[in-house]
Scaffold this active site. Sequence first.
Site, PDB file in Angstrom:
ATOM      1  N   GLN A 214       9.738  -8.215   3.133  1.00 58.05           N
ATOM      2  CA  GLN A 214       9.114  -8.532   1.839  1.00 58.05           C
ATOM      3  C   GLN A 214      10.184  -8.957   0.822  1.00 58.05           C
ATOM      4  O   GLN A 214      10.178  -8.531  -0.336  1.00 58.05           O
ATOM      5  CB  GLN A 214       8.331  -7.333   1.322  1.00 58.05           C
ATOM      6  CG  GLN A 214       7.009  -7.115   2.016  1.00 58.05           C
ATOM      7  CD  GLN A 214       5.988  -8.203   1.693  1.00 58.05           C
ATOM      8  OE1 GLN A 214       6.090  -8.897   0.694  1.00 58.05           O
ATOM      9  NE2 GLN A 214       4.999  -8.357   2.572  1.00 58.05           N
ATOM     10  N   SER A 215      11.067  -9.827   1.232  1.00 56.10           N
ATOM     11  CA  SER A 215      12.189 -10.224   0.378  1.00 56.10           C
ATOM     12  C   SER A 215      11.757 -11.129  -0.773  1.00 56.10           C
ATOM     13  O   SER A 215      11.232 -12.225  -0.572  1.00 56.10           O
ATOM     14  CB  SER A 215      13.240 -10.950   1.228  1.00 56.10           C
ATOM     15  OG  SER A 215      14.234 -11.509   0.402  1.00 56.10           O
ATOM     16  N   ASN A 216      12.031 -10.686  -2.001  1.00 54.71           N
ATOM     17  CA  ASN A 216      11.837 -11.543  -3.177  1.00 54.71           C
ATOM     18  C   ASN A 216      12.825 -12.708  -3.149  1.00 54.71           C
ATOM     19  O   ASN A 216      12.494 -13.826  -3.548  1.00 54.71           O
ATOM     20  CB  ASN A 216      12.051 -10.737  -4.458  1.00 54.71           C
ATOM     21  CG  ASN A 216      11.106  -9.565  -4.580  1.00 54.71           C
ATOM     22  OD1 ASN A 216       9.914  -9.696  -4.351  1.00 54.71           O
ATOM     23  ND2 ASN A 216      11.644  -8.414  -4.932  1.00 54.71           N
TER      24      ASN A 216
END
Length: 334
Positions: free
Chosen positions: A75-77
């Site tokens: 879930q990398s921004n």
Amino acid sequence: MHLARFPRVSLGHFPTPLEPLENISRLLGGPKIWIKRDDATGLATGGNKTRKLEFLLADAVAKKADVIVTQGATQSNHVRQTIAGAARLGLQAKALLEKRVTDFGEDYQRSGNVLLDHILGGEIVAHLPAGTDMQQAMEEYAATLREKGHNPYVIPGGGSNPIGALGYVACAEELLYQSSERRLRIDHVVHATGSTGTQAGLVAGFTATNSHVPVLGISVRAPKAKQEENVWNLASRTLELLGVPGELSRHAVVANSDYVGDGYGLPTEGTLEALTLLARHEGILLDPVYSAKGMAGLIDLIRKGHFRQDENVVFIHTGGAAGLFGYRQVLEHV
């Protein structure tokens, strides 16, 4: 600091707002809390990586790259914003994702930032197990692209190298200008610290301007000693890139790792409290990985009397609300 000599592309809306958190300040009864809205940069739901990418992607363009390679957790921004920035500039974007969190089922693996990565046109080329040397994996993948005639530009996780940290040197300058306009004395800056680029850039920026505003990073992953060492190393390299003489004091880098909980991406009770307090009292969404964990640390420190009541504390909202959708199992019960 001569930031103008570094290439930069326009990807976000700057300056981002600096606003008082009147309701939360009153609720906690401590110092006056301000929030720097780096969630409002405007690039694919916003976030702090936009600042770093303005310098990183400008460097990629200057080096005639045709494809961007980066990495991050599922879930990398950072991955989401990198793909968006690359799309804006007409570049291909390839990403490697690390399965650091496996507790939240299908939602975590497919929704939130992962869905946005797809919509924005990025290609996830690998889902790698936790503990993989992601930098090495990126370099190996970039080598295969070169063999195919591409000119890849590799961006480290979080955009955290000296070029990326320039984004938060610029943020430090921006904060000083905004506080001067408001005649606001900034006594502390607090934020969530992970891959170190945000904190290193702020420390370098406040050092280079001789303002020496104290920066406190609330760690979301690493133990205190390791986090401080990593931030100090990057801040020192950033000051060197800026041409600022002298050695950075070790005392300029302070991290608190008391709020990591069970690990990266795993919300604590304090994380969930911070998230709901900001949502229900200020109408501001935090994320469970970074900003809510950072705010949880700030709230607890206020309750413990760490800050004086007459002080002004600026919390930097690093974005990440898109990741909320990956945590439905936890958040639908708060």
